[in-house]
Motif scaffolding. Structure first.
Motif: not given
Length: 154
Positions: A45-57, A92-97, A100-103, A105-111
């Motif tokens: 699925e595709v998961c979206l987050n909408i932020f109204s400020g920089s906090r947490g983005f 922000s959007v991510y393709h949650d293949q 598990d409801k999270k983006l 990442r590999d061992s280097l932190g790359i998505p």
């Protein structure tokens, strides 16, 4: 009797103004129609987050004003998130293949899964900043396109 009529007229005027004001406030909300392009497949699925400020983005969904996941029914996928007060936001959007409801990442932190942002800012070694993804909701409907990005190894 004339005073009672004047008072009734005044009360009705005030009530009418209150009703009009509440109606105007209720209408100061809009929706964002988001077309998501470049999805590699229809898994998960595709998961979206909408932020109204920089906090947490962009990734702390607990700080998002809206968050929702959608099944990928077609490509490109168009989704709508409504009930947003007029103002500035970033998406922000991510393709949650794997669902598990999270983006992930590999061992280097790359998505390890696809991701994207409103305004499609350039993403190098760090995620987009809020100001780069900023959009304004000031009407009934705001339309945007987000192009998904995938790392070479994902």
């Amino acid at each position: 009797m004339k005073n009672q009529i004047k008072i009734c007229g005044l009360v009705l005027s005030v009530l009418g103004c209150i009703a009009l004001t509440q109606n105007a406030i209720a209408q100061n909300t809009g929706k964002i129609n988001i077309e998501i392009e470049g999805l590699r497949n229809q898994q998960g699925e595709v998961c979206l987050n909408i932020f109204s400020g920089s906090r947490g983005f962009p990734s702390d969904s607990e700080k998002a004003v809206k968050k929702q996941c959608f099944p990928i029914t077609k490509r490109p996928l168009t989704v709508t998130l409504g009930g947003l007060k007029y103002g500035s936001y970033a998406v922000s959007v991510y393709h949650d293949q794997n669902g598990d409801k999270k983006l992930n990442r590999d061992s280097l932190g790359i998505p390890a899964e696809g991701f994207g942002f409103s305004n499609n800012p350039f993403v190098g070694t760090a995620p987009a900043k809020y100001r780069e993804a900023l959009l304004i909701v000031a009407g009934e409907s705001t339309n945007i396109k987000i192009m998904m990005k995938y790392s070479i190894n994902s």
